[in-house]
Design an enzyme around this catalytic site. Structure first.
Site, mmCIF file in Angstrom:
data_model
loop_
_atom_site.group_PDB
_atom_site.id
_atom_site.type_symbol
_atom_site.label_atom_id
_atom_site.label_comp_id
_atom_site.label_asym_id
_atom_site.label_seq_id
_atom_site.Cartn_x
_atom_site.Cartn_y
_atom_site.Cartn_z
ATOM 1 N N LYS B 108 -7.300 -11.236 7.677
ATOM 2 C CA LYS B 108 -7.152 -9.933 8.401
ATOM 3 C C LYS B 108 -8.402 -9.118 8.019
ATOM 4 O O LYS B 108 -9.016 -8.836 6.932
ATOM 5 C CB LYS B 108 -5.919 -9.154 7.490
ATOM 6 C CG LYS B 108 -5.960 -7.476 7.731
ATOM 7 C CD LYS B 108 -5.070 -6.673 7.094
ATOM 8 C CE LYS B 108 -5.229 -5.245 6.965
ATOM 9 N NZ LYS B 108 -4.066 -4.676 6.366
ATOM 10 N N GLY B 169 -1.681 4.391 3.302
ATOM 11 C CA GLY B 169 -1.099 5.035 2.277
ATOM 12 C C GLY B 169 -0.576 6.337 2.416
ATOM 13 O O GLY B 169 0.151 7.085 1.873
ATOM 14 N N ALA B 195 -0.058 0.015 8.432
ATOM 15 C CA ALA B 195 -0.664 1.196 7.866
ATOM 16 C C ALA B 195 0.027 2.553 8.061
ATOM 17 O O ALA B 195 0.378 2.600 9.372
ATOM 18 C CB ALA B 195 -2.208 1.616 8.189
ATOM 19 N N GLY B 196 0.410 3.033 7.312
ATOM 20 C CA GLY B 196 0.997 4.555 7.604
ATOM 21 C C GLY B 196 2.836 4.470 7.667
ATOM 22 O O GLY B 196 3.230 5.600 7.689
ATOM 23 N N ASN B 217 3.040 -1.987 3.253
ATOM 24 C CA ASN B 217 2.467 -1.903 1.847
ATOM 25 C C ASN B 217 3.052 -0.937 0.873
ATOM 26 O O ASN B 217 3.698 -1.039 -0.109
ATOM 27 C CB ASN B 217 0.920 -2.175 1.870
ATOM 28 C CG ASN B 217 0.407 -2.652 0.575
ATOM 29 O OD1 ASN B 217 -0.870 -3.086 0.443
ATOM 30 N ND2 ASN B 217 1.192 -2.547 -0.430
ATOM 31 N N THR B 218 2.414 0.173 0.985
ATOM 32 C CA THR B 218 2.580 1.535 0.249
ATOM 33 C C THR B 218 3.872 1.802 0.067
ATOM 34 O O THR B 218 4.469 2.023 -1.113
ATOM 35 C CB THR B 218 1.757 2.703 0.637
ATOM 36 O OG1 THR B 218 0.461 2.201 0.827
ATOM 37 C CG2 THR B 218 1.820 3.622 0.010
#
Lengths: 416, 277, 70
Positions: B108, B169, B195-196, B217-218
């Site tokens: 990635k 994040g 993301a996000g 992820n986050t």
């Protein structure tokens, strides 16, 4: 070049034909069982896919024509505002070596042939420019020796001195010829495939260079490779199955649009009028070959469905249609119309010789009359498409191409 | 890839093909900020995750414990990222190092030179993509949803495109929804929203729109219960995908109302003109 | 053969090491081979070559491994 000797472009639309035919057949069959809800659902989708388009041109959708028209109206307004472009065609020559069964120019006796000399072209251009038009479409018949690529390039070069926007509607040319013509100042090319039904195509074009289906099919692709910015697709309504032809035409345009994202794609919907009507320019007996006449209702369906399926494309309506029809179709998707038209050779500086017309005009409004009509209908007549400097400076399209690099490469430029 | 055992929330009928691999789960897992890496096998089991991202860092010689790989089940497809790279050259170097680990050739690409918002550099990403694709990597580039950058990535040989939904994040969801929608329509590669995404409904929304997968992820790593949050995301991704495939019904077209007095006006002339057909 | 200690730069830090090969170095540092990737003087060393890669005085060595990341 013959059908057997011509090799289509390896990454061209020719290799998509079989697959697209299957898509159409499957979707058309599904549409046979479609109900009102299915049609309205498709009309309501923000982005239509191929199956939706086939549904919207199917008999099932004909019953919901008003809803389709409403969507087309709002789509046209959103994309184009109330602007309607004006242009006129200039027939440079009607010499033609093809024998297209349906055309007023087909090879054979009974038609007076003429090709404008450079001086005559200049005179005609001057006269046409004096009407206030800023967009001209140059046409020729198919006579490679007499009015081939270099004749056309010369005419484009001259026209670019009088008109910021010059288009061509000529036989299929080579990549080199298109490059020459692009350099001379042509911003668009028009190429009607007539029909995407290859068997029918073969019957309709028994002789002459136009016989080679794949060569004509690839012409828009070659033009885009050569740097011509806008391509106008078309099928002749009245020849074959209009639903099939309009689908294939749209698929052809979307295929090339995907490959050339920076290009502009547009459509025309020329419609042959039924046999017996004098207003069609037939042979000396007034007979014209129209195997499958397209009714007004179906014509409106084709236009509105197309507008919904390819929202960014311009759609041109010629003077084959009456003033009555043109006025009512303008809000539903038409973005460009002709005015003050002569479909004989020349005809602007002085009347064209009789018996040289390609088809008879059914809307004879002059440029001024058309401007007034458009105003009364609530539209904004537009004469110049882009802001272009006078001839002498590089037209925007060429300058832009130069900054992008190579005229010949059609893939988007490398990232670095 | 382990094809025999099928975890919950995986489906064999609608695989996502990337780099020749048919993925049965469209939820990708990021392992940053997780802290308790021993939870990874439970997360994989609960959510059916098949692709997991990791980062590459210098070994800390004073604290040699911890090897995230030891917690990642063998059948999972590893997706190392080039986080830390500020230029294309750095990303290429990290990618080659990652491949030298022997765990596969997926990468990635993250080229980020913005410490405030962590927004990716599309130009550097495209440059790195072209180099690495030529070296045989399966490249998944992370970008701002920009159509031109995405086209460059297609030409550069990317295996997918990963547009951000919102800054890394931020957990703010599909802030870039319109732009992602355009990518889904115009780009002929899997579009993986990365993301996000902060809550499962964000992921569901992305999948309903036609995204090929989501990378989370986050939102999982910082949940009180990462295992069950991952499961919730897995359900959401599957739900959104199933809804897309089921063909949503009609929503009202603005202005097209049956009771409108304007109805019938646009095409009425056809009846009047019917005689001339 | 005498084991000389060499000064190596490992992950940016200067160290004196007795290790002869890269494999030896990883053992000396207490690192498992399977988890680590190595670069010497800017060139990646593939794992199968760890045992036969002989270290020289002043070699700049980068040792990296996977960690959690998004």
């Amino acid at each position: 070049m013959t059908e057997k000797s011509f090799i289509p472009l390896g990454d061209g639309f020719f290799h998509q034909l079989a697959d697209k035919k299957r898509v159409f057949a499957a979707a058309a069959q599904k549409a046979e069982n479609a109900g009102r809800e299915d049609v309205l659902r498709a009309i309501g989708k923000s982005v239509l896919d191929e199956d939706d388009f086939v549904l919207l041109t199917s008999p099932a959708a004909s019953r919901e024509l008003e809803a389709l028209a409403e969507r087309a109206l709002s789509e046209t307004l959103r994309r184009f505002g109330r602007a309607k472009q004006l242009f006129a065609p200039l027939y440079l020559s009607n010499y033609c070596t093809n024998s297209c069964v349906y055309c007023g120019f087909h090879a054979g006796p009974g038609i007076k042939r003429k090709a404008l000399s450079p001086d005559e072209i200049e005179t005609e251009l001057k006269a046409l420019a004096a009407t206030g038009l800023r967009q001209v479409l140059l046409l020729t018949g198919d006579a490679p020796k007499r009015t081939g690529g270099s004749y056309i390039a010369l005419a484009v070069d001259m026209a670019a001195r009088y008109f910021p926007t010059v288009g061509i509607e000529v036989p299929a040319l080579t990549l080199e010829e298109y490059a020459q013509i692009a350099k001379a100042g042509a911003g668009s090319m028009t190429m009607f495939q007539e029909t995407y039904d290859q068997r029918l195509y073969a019957r309709l074009h028994p002789a002459g260079p136009k016989r080679v289906f794949a060569n004509r099919l690839d012409a828009p692709h070659r033009a885009l490779m050569a740097g011509i910015r806008q391509v106008n697709f078309g099928v002749l309504l009245g020849l074959g199955d209009w639903r099939f032809d309009v689908f294939m035409m749209a698929a052809h345009a979307r295929f090339l649009q995907r490959m050339f994202p920076e290009a502009e794609t547009a459509f025309s919907l020329p419609r042959l009028r039924p046999i017996g009507e004098r207003k069609n320019g037939g042979d000396e007996n007034g007979r014209v070959f129209v195997p499958s006449p397209v009714k007004d209702r179906d014509f409106v369906q084709a236009l509105t469905a197309l507008r919904c399926f390819v929202p960014q494309a311009g759609i041109t309506l010629s003077t084959r249609e009456s003033a009555f029809m043109r006025d009512r179709l303008l809000p539903l998707g038409v973005t460009k119309i002709s005015a003050g038209v002569c479909t004989g050779v020349g005809g602007y500086a002085q009347p064209a010789p009789e018996k040289t017309v390609q088809f008879f005009i059914d809307d004879e409004r002059s440029v001024d009359e058309m401007r007034d009509s458009l105003g009364k209908l609530g539209f904004q007549p537009v004469f110049s498409d882009w802001l272009l400097p006078e001839k002498g400076e590089l037209p925007l399209s060429q300058a832009l191409r130069r900054s992008l690099g190579d005229l010949g490469h059609h893939k988007s430029r490398a990232p670095f | 890839m382990d094809n025999s055992a099928q975890a919950p929330l995986q489906t064999a009928e609608d695989p996502l093909f990337i780099g020749g691999v048919g993925l049965k789960s469209r939820l990708f897992l990021g392992t940053g900020k997780l802290g308790r890496e021993e939870l990874i096998p439970e997360i994989v089991a609960a959510a059916g995750v098949q692709v997991i991202t990791v980062a590459l860092r210098r070994v800390d010689l004073s604290d040699k414990s911890g090897n995230v790989l030891s917690h990642i089940p063998v059948h999972v497809q590893l997706l190392p990222n080039t986080s830390g790279a500020r230029t294309a050259e750095e990303a290429v170097r990290i990618a080659r190092l990652a491949r030298a680990c022997g765990t596969g050739n997926w990468i990635k690409i993250e080229v980020i030179n913005d410490s405030v918002n962590l927004l990716p550099d599309g130009y550097g990403t495209a440059k790195a993509t072209e180099i690495l694709a030529k070296e045989g990597f399966v490249v998944l580039p992370y970008i701002n949803p920009d159509l031109y950058v995405a086209r460059d990535l297609v030409n550069a040989g990317a295996a997918a495109v990963m547009p951000l939904g919102a800054p890394i994040g931020s957990n703010r969801g599909l802030r870039t929804k319109e732009m992602i929608r355009i990518l889904i329509e115009e780009i002929d590669l899997p579009i993986i929203v990365d993301a996000g995404l902060g809550v499962p409904s964000h992921a569901c929304e992305a999948m309903e729109m036609g995204a090929a997968a989501c990378l989370i992820n986050t939102a999982i790593a910082t949940a009180s219960d990462p295992v069950h949050m991952a499961e919730a995301f897995g359900l959401a991704v599957a739900a959104g995908r199933a809804a897309l495939l089921a063909g949503p019904g009609r929503s009202l077209v603005a202005g097209a109302s049956a009771s409108s007095p304007e109805t019938g006006k646009l095409t009425a002339f056809l009846e009047a003109n019917a005689a001339s057909g | 053969m005498e084991q000389k200690t060499k000064e190596l730069v490992i992950n940016g830090e200067s160290r004196l090491c007795a290790a002869h090969s890269l494999s030896d170095l990883l053992k000396e540092l207490g690192l498992g081979e399977s988890a680590v990737v190595a670069e010497i003087n800017g060139k990646i060393v593939s794992r199968q070559d760890f045992a036969v890669t002989i270290l020289a005085f002043g070699d700049k060595i980068e040792l990296a491994r996977f960690v959690g990341g998004g």
